[in-house]
Enzyme design. Structure first.
Site, PDB file in Angstrom:
ATOM      1  N   GLU A  10       0.874  -1.180   0.000  1.00 44.73           N
ATOM      2  CA  GLU A  10       0.000   0.000   0.000  1.00 44.73           C
ATOM      3  C   GLU A  10       0.903   1.219   0.000  1.00 44.73           C
ATOM      4  OE1 GLU A  10      -2.354   2.747   3.109  1.00 44.73           O
ATOM      5  OE2 GLU A  10      -2.769   0.602   3.340  1.00 44.73           O
ATOM      6  N   ARG A  48       1.047  10.350   0.441  1.00 43.31           N
ATOM      7  CA  ARG A  48       1.434  11.401   1.388  1.00 43.31           C
ATOM      8  C   ARG A  48       2.663  12.162   0.929  1.00 43.31           C
ATOM      9  NH1 ARG A  48       0.975   7.880   6.987  1.00 43.31           N
ATOM     10  NH2 ARG A  48      -1.091   6.995   6.576  1.00 43.31           N
ATOM     11  N   THR A 107      -4.543   6.158   1.708  1.00 41.20           N
ATOM     12  CA  THR A 107      -4.920   7.552   1.946  1.00 41.20           C
ATOM     13  C   THR A 107      -5.569   8.142   0.699  1.00 41.20           C
ATOM     14  OG1 THR A 107      -2.855   7.631   3.236  1.00 41.20           O
ATOM     15  CG2 THR A 107      -4.180   9.610   3.200  1.00 41.20           C
ATOM     16  N   LYS A 132     -11.261  -1.891   5.451  1.00 37.22           N
ATOM     17  CA  LYS A 132     -10.069  -1.537   6.223  1.00 37.22           C
ATOM     18  C   LYS A 132     -10.508  -1.184   7.641  1.00 37.22           C
ATOM     19  CE  LYS A 132      -6.480   2.050   6.393  1.00 37.22           C
ATOM     20  NZ  LYS A 132      -5.781   3.108   5.618  1.00 37.22           N
TER      21      LYS A 132
END
Length: 225
Positions: free
Chosen positions: A50, A54, A78, A138
């Site tokens: 993953e 960011r 994210t 998740k």
């Protein structure tokens, strides 16, 4: 009542994530680090990543991994906006996850054929995800929300739906077994395997050893179920 159909994650991706058993969560700050860290993880038996959105180089880093290490099951983390979903799908990501449960983002993922796992931590989150056809979720943040005890109690009313979870947030090699032993868990996720400082320091051997440690633990647990 019949189980709600899974619309948000393709069967082949569900299998790849389940087979992997662990997803290495990465923060990559320089594109040159992308391929070496992916190869280091793969050498240790970790085949799913993953890559968090960011840093400004995340997209280029993902493309480098897709091109050079196609054996990796590559996802984005994210993922918060429809535009990010569109970009992830265009790049050819295998899946994407989010910390929360945004119906617009889930709908965009379905529209673009991107396998997607929204983040949940309450029954209301779960029901919002179910409304969108999601059954792979998740669980975030896992440890500070009560770990497996909280998840097991929260999911009890929905057990007949055969939901599966990817716990992230505070999961590490010391508590991984608590999650992996549960039939609710399809794979665990965490950043400890390839921490940001290890990537920055190009400590590929350490990352491979961390990957080997968790891979061996997963194999041991699955062999003894």
């Amino acid at each position: 009542m019949q189980p709600i159909a899974q619309k948000a994650m393709a069967p082949d991706i569900i299998k790849k994530v389940n087979d992997a058993g662990v997803i290495a969560v990465l923060v990559i700050e320089e594109v040159k680090q992308a391929v070496p860290v992916a190869k280091a993880l793969l050498a240790g038996g970790v085949s799913a990543i993953e890559l968090t959105l960011r840093t400004p180089v995340a997209w280029d880093a993902a493309k480098a991994i897709k091109d050079a290490v196609p054996e990796i099951t590559l996802g984005f983390g994210t993922v918060l906006t429809v535009e990010q979903v569109r970009n992830a799908a265009k790049l050819g990501a295998d899946f994407a996850v989010a910390p929360g449960c945004n119906p617009r983002v889930i709908a965009a993922a379905q529209e673009h054929g991107l396998s997607f796992a929204p983040g949940v931590v309450t029954p209301s989150d779960i029901e919002m995800a179910l409304e969108q056809g999601c059954r792979i979720l998740k669980y975030f943040p896992a440890e500070t929300s009560g770990g497996m005890k909280h998840l097991s109690n929260m999911v009890a009313p929905y057990n007949y739906l055969n939901l599966k979870f990817i716990p992230l947030g505070g999961v590490n090699v010391n508590n991984a077994a608590d999650y992996l032993k549960s039939p609710l868990i399809t794979a665990i996720g965490g950043s400890w395997i390839a921490k940001q400082d290890l990537i920055q320091g190009e400590q590929w051997d350490t990352i491979t050893r961390n990957a080997e440690e968790i891979s061996q633990l997963i194999k041991h647990i699955r062999d003894n179920k």
